[in-house]
Design a protein around this motif. Sequence first.
Motif, PDB file in Angstrom:
ATOM      1  N   SER A   1      -2.096  -3.683  -6.933  1.00  0.00           N
ATOM      2  CA  SER A   1      -2.161  -2.841  -7.977  1.00  0.00           C
ATOM      3  C   SER A   1      -1.203  -1.844  -8.192  1.00  0.00           C
ATOM      4  CB  SER A   1      -3.737  -2.439  -8.172  1.00  0.00           C
ATOM      5  OG  SER A   1      -3.522  -1.790  -9.574  1.00  0.00           O
ATOM      6  N   LEU A   2      -0.667  -1.607  -9.312  1.00  0.00           N
ATOM      7  CA  LEU A   2       0.051  -0.611  -9.430  1.00  0.00           C
ATOM      8  C   LEU A   2      -0.666   0.752  -9.647  1.00  0.00           C
ATOM      9  CD1 LEU A   2       3.146  -1.911 -11.546  1.00  0.00           C
ATOM     10  CD2 LEU A   2       3.026  -1.593  -9.478  1.00  0.00           C
ATOM     11  N   LYS A   3      -1.962   0.661  -9.807  1.00  0.00           N
ATOM     12  CA  LYS A   3      -2.515   1.898 -10.064  1.00  0.00           C
ATOM     13  C   LYS A   3      -3.748   1.821  -8.892  1.00  0.00           C
ATOM     14  CE  LYS A   3      -2.504   2.056 -14.899  1.00  0.00           C
ATOM     15  NZ  LYS A   3      -2.866   1.348 -16.015  1.00  0.00           N
ATOM     16  N   PRO A   4      -4.161   3.193  -8.204  1.00  0.00           N
ATOM     17  CA  PRO A   4      -5.087   3.147  -7.278  1.00  0.00           C
ATOM     18  C   PRO A   4      -6.456   2.190  -7.670  1.00  0.00           C
ATOM     19  CG  PRO A   4      -4.223   5.136  -7.622  1.00  0.00           C
ATOM     20  CD  PRO A   4      -3.999   4.638  -8.676  1.00  0.00           C
ATOM     21  N   PHE A   5      -7.205   1.516  -6.622  1.00  0.00           N
ATOM     22  CA  PHE A   5      -8.298   0.965  -7.136  1.00  0.00           C
ATOM     23  C   PHE A   5      -9.501   1.846  -7.203  1.00  0.00           C
ATOM     24  CE2 PHE A   5      -5.786  -2.540  -5.097  1.00  0.00           C
ATOM     25  CZ  PHE A   5      -6.087  -3.714  -5.980  1.00  0.00           C
ATOM     26  N   PRO A   6     -10.478   1.559  -7.834  1.00  0.00           N
ATOM     27  CA  PRO A   6     -11.592   2.566  -7.810  1.00  0.00           C
ATOM     28  C   PRO A   6     -12.320   2.497  -6.735  1.00  0.00           C
ATOM     29  CG  PRO A   6     -11.838   0.666  -9.616  1.00  0.00           C
ATOM     30  CD  PRO A   6     -10.564   0.421  -8.974  1.00  0.00           C
ATOM     31  N   ARG A   7     -12.934   3.427  -6.230  1.00  0.00           N
ATOM     32  CA  ARG A   7     -13.588   3.541  -4.907  1.00  0.00           C
ATOM     33  C   ARG A   7     -14.699   2.599  -5.099  1.00  0.00           C
ATOM     34  NH1 ARG A   7     -11.374   5.983  -0.861  1.00  0.00           N
ATOM     35  NH2 ARG A   7     -11.347   7.897  -0.264  1.00  0.00           N
ATOM     36  N   LEU A   8     -15.319   2.008  -3.806  1.00  0.00           N
ATOM     37  CA  LEU A   8     -16.239   0.980  -4.065  1.00  0.00           C
ATOM     38  C   LEU A   8     -17.493   1.863  -4.129  1.00  0.00           C
ATOM     39  CD1 LEU A   8     -15.742  -1.402  -0.940  1.00  0.00           C
ATOM     40  CD2 LEU A   8     -15.278  -1.783  -3.425  1.00  0.00           C
TER      41      LEU A   8
ATOM     42  N   MET B   1       3.007  10.933  -6.064  1.00  0.00           N
ATOM     43  CA  MET B   1       2.877   9.330  -6.122  1.00  0.00           C
ATOM     44  C   MET B   1       4.182   8.858  -6.531  1.00  0.00           C
ATOM     45  SD  MET B   1       0.243   6.817  -8.077  1.00  0.00           S
ATOM     46  CE  MET B   1       1.160   6.831  -9.769  1.00  0.00           C
ATOM     47  N   SER B   2       4.748   8.033  -5.625  1.00  0.00           N
ATOM     48  CA  SER B   2       6.062   7.332  -6.035  1.00  0.00           C
ATOM     49  C   SER B   2       5.839   6.508  -7.255  1.00  0.00           C
ATOM     50  CB  SER B   2       6.526   6.725  -4.799  1.00  0.00           C
ATOM     51  OG  SER B   2       7.722   5.748  -5.033  1.00  0.00           O
ATOM     52  N   SER B   3       6.978   6.345  -8.052  1.00  0.00           N
ATOM     53  CA  SER B   3       6.525   5.377  -9.480  1.00  0.00           C
ATOM     54  C   SER B   3       6.690   3.931  -8.735  1.00  0.00           C
ATOM     55  CB  SER B   3       7.787   5.659 -10.096  1.00  0.00           C
ATOM     56  OG  SER B   3       9.147   5.298  -9.722  1.00  0.00           O
ATOM     57  N   GLU B   4       7.105   3.773  -7.492  1.00  0.00           N
ATOM     58  CA  GLU B   4       7.271   2.506  -6.885  1.00  0.00           C
ATOM     59  C   GLU B   4       5.784   2.099  -6.119  1.00  0.00           C
ATOM     60  OE1 GLU B   4      10.800   0.861  -5.850  1.00  0.00           O
ATOM     61  OE2 GLU B   4      12.071   1.833  -7.722  1.00  0.00           O
ATOM     62  N   GLU B   5       5.079   2.808  -6.033  1.00  0.00           N
ATOM     63  CA  GLU B   5       4.111   2.838  -5.127  1.00  0.00           C
ATOM     64  C   GLU B   5       3.306   1.427  -5.474  1.00  0.00           C
ATOM     65  OE1 GLU B   5       0.588   5.536  -2.600  1.00  0.00           O
ATOM     66  OE2 GLU B   5       1.903   6.280  -4.331  1.00  0.00           O
ATOM     67  N   VAL B   6       2.737   0.802  -4.493  1.00  0.00           N
ATOM     68  CA  VAL B   6       1.990  -0.558  -4.661  1.00  0.00           C
ATOM     69  C   VAL B   6       0.424  -0.393  -3.931  1.00  0.00           C
ATOM     70  CG1 VAL B   6       1.763  -2.662  -4.572  1.00  0.00           C
ATOM     71  CG2 VAL B   6       3.823  -1.888  -5.172  1.00  0.00           C
ATOM     72  N   PHE B   7      -0.510  -0.459  -4.590  1.00  0.00           N
ATOM     73  CA  PHE B   7      -1.846  -0.183  -3.954  1.00  0.00           C
ATOM     74  C   PHE B   7      -2.342  -1.300  -3.433  1.00  0.00           C
ATOM     75  CE2 PHE B   7      -0.979   3.358  -6.679  1.00  0.00           C
ATOM     76  CZ  PHE B   7      -1.229   4.506  -5.691  1.00  0.00           C
ATOM     77  N   ASN B   8      -3.231  -1.325  -2.570  1.00  0.00           N
ATOM     78  CA  ASN B   8      -3.825  -2.740  -1.965  1.00  0.00           C
ATOM     79  C   ASN B   8      -5.016  -2.773  -1.492  1.00  0.00           C
ATOM     80  OD1 ASN B   8      -3.632  -3.094   1.202  1.00  0.00           O
ATOM     81  ND2 ASN B   8      -1.670  -1.975   0.442  1.00  0.00           N
ATOM     82  N   ARG B   9      -5.823  -3.802  -1.325  1.00  0.00           N
ATOM     83  CA  ARG B   9      -6.959  -4.195  -0.897  1.00  0.00           C
ATOM     84  C   ARG B   9      -7.117  -4.934   0.475  1.00  0.00           C
ATOM     85  NH1 ARG B   9      -9.994  -5.211  -6.459  1.00  0.00           N
ATOM     86  NH2 ARG B   9     -10.924  -3.092  -6.741  1.00  0.00           N
ATOM     87  N   ILE B  10      -6.003  -4.891   1.124  1.00  0.00           N
ATOM     88  CA  ILE B  10      -5.931  -5.848   2.340  1.00  0.00           C
ATOM     89  C   ILE B  10      -6.824  -5.503   3.326  1.00  0.00           C
ATOM     90  CG2 ILE B  10      -4.312  -6.809   4.348  1.00  0.00           C
ATOM     91  CD1 ILE B  10      -1.971  -6.097   2.371  1.00  0.00           C
ATOM     92  N   ALA B  11      -6.899  -4.387   3.586  1.00  0.00           N
ATOM     93  CA  ALA B  11      -7.992  -3.907   4.575  1.00  0.00           C
ATOM     94  C   ALA B  11      -9.398  -4.241   4.193  1.00  0.00           C
ATOM     95  CB  ALA B  11      -7.972  -2.451   5.049  1.00  0.00           C
ATOM     96  N   VAL B  12      -9.812  -3.915   3.060  1.00  0.00           N
ATOM     97  CA  VAL B  12     -11.071  -4.254   2.590  1.00  0.00           C
ATOM     98  C   VAL B  12     -11.321  -5.859   2.445  1.00  0.00           C
ATOM     99  CG1 VAL B  12     -12.650  -4.405   0.273  1.00  0.00           C
ATOM    100  CG2 VAL B  12     -11.181  -2.270   0.903  1.00  0.00           C
ATOM    101  N   LEU B  13     -10.418  -6.555   2.240  1.00  0.00           N
ATOM    102  CA  LEU B  13     -10.583  -8.212   2.343  1.00  0.00           C
ATOM    103  C   LEU B  13     -10.813  -8.642   3.730  1.00  0.00           C
ATOM    104  CD1 LEU B  13      -7.889  -8.827  -0.587  1.00  0.00           C
ATOM    105  CD2 LEU B  13     -10.546  -9.216  -0.634  1.00  0.00           C
ATOM    106  N   ARG B  14      -9.796  -7.816   4.498  1.00  0.00           N
ATOM    107  CA  ARG B  14      -9.908  -8.302   6.081  1.00  0.00           C
ATOM    108  C   ARG B  14     -11.384  -8.166   6.472  1.00  0.00           C
ATOM    109  NH1 ARG B  14      -8.324  -6.355  10.041  1.00  0.00           N
ATOM    110  NH2 ARG B  14      -7.645  -4.238   9.163  1.00  0.00           N
ATOM    111  N   ALA B  15     -11.898  -6.832   6.329  1.00  0.00           N
ATOM    112  CA  ALA B  15     -13.047  -6.230   6.870  1.00  0.00           C
ATOM    113  C   ALA B  15     -14.297  -7.165   5.986  1.00  0.00           C
ATOM    114  CB  ALA B  15     -13.596  -4.955   6.412  1.00  0.00           C
ATOM    115  N   GLU B  16     -14.263  -7.436   4.856  1.00  0.00           N
ATOM    116  CA  GLU B  16     -15.347  -8.404   4.349  1.00  0.00           C
ATOM    117  C   GLU B  16     -15.227  -9.910   5.181  1.00  0.00           C
ATOM    118  OE1 GLU B  16     -15.325  -6.855  -0.394  1.00  0.00           O
ATOM    119  OE2 GLU B  16     -14.277  -8.812   0.137  1.00  0.00           O
ATOM    120  N   ARG B  17     -14.098 -10.284   5.539  1.00  0.00           N
ATOM    121  CA  ARG B  17     -14.123 -11.490   5.916  1.00  0.00           C
ATOM    122  C   ARG B  17     -14.263 -11.612   7.733  1.00  0.00           C
ATOM    123  NH1 ARG B  17     -12.265 -11.288   1.106  1.00  0.00           N
ATOM    124  NH2 ARG B  17     -11.983 -13.317  -0.169  1.00  0.00           N
TER     125      ARG B  17
END
Length: 77
Positions: free
Chosen positions: A66-73, A1-17
């Motif tokens: 987030s700078l850390k992985p999001f927990p699994r739904l 994991m890169s120290s500059e990795e950024v995690f996101n929930r864009i796909a989840v938010l798109r799918a929800e909407r």
Amino acid sequence: MSSEEVFNRIAVLRAERGISRRDLATALGVHYQTVGYLERGEYSPSLYLALRIAEYFEVPVEVVFSLKPFPRLGSRS
């Protein structure tokens, strides 16, 4: 994991909407492939773009990024 990795929930938010990558890209003024790169973590957004994405989904920026992985739904931590 890169120290500059950024995690996101864009796909989840798109799918929800029910929003397509193309619709989100149009709303943000970026190419639709940029949304795919963001979702896959292949590209980290500028602060400006990150704030615009959060504003678009009407959530705080830390809900999207987030700078850390999001927990699994459905997981309990």
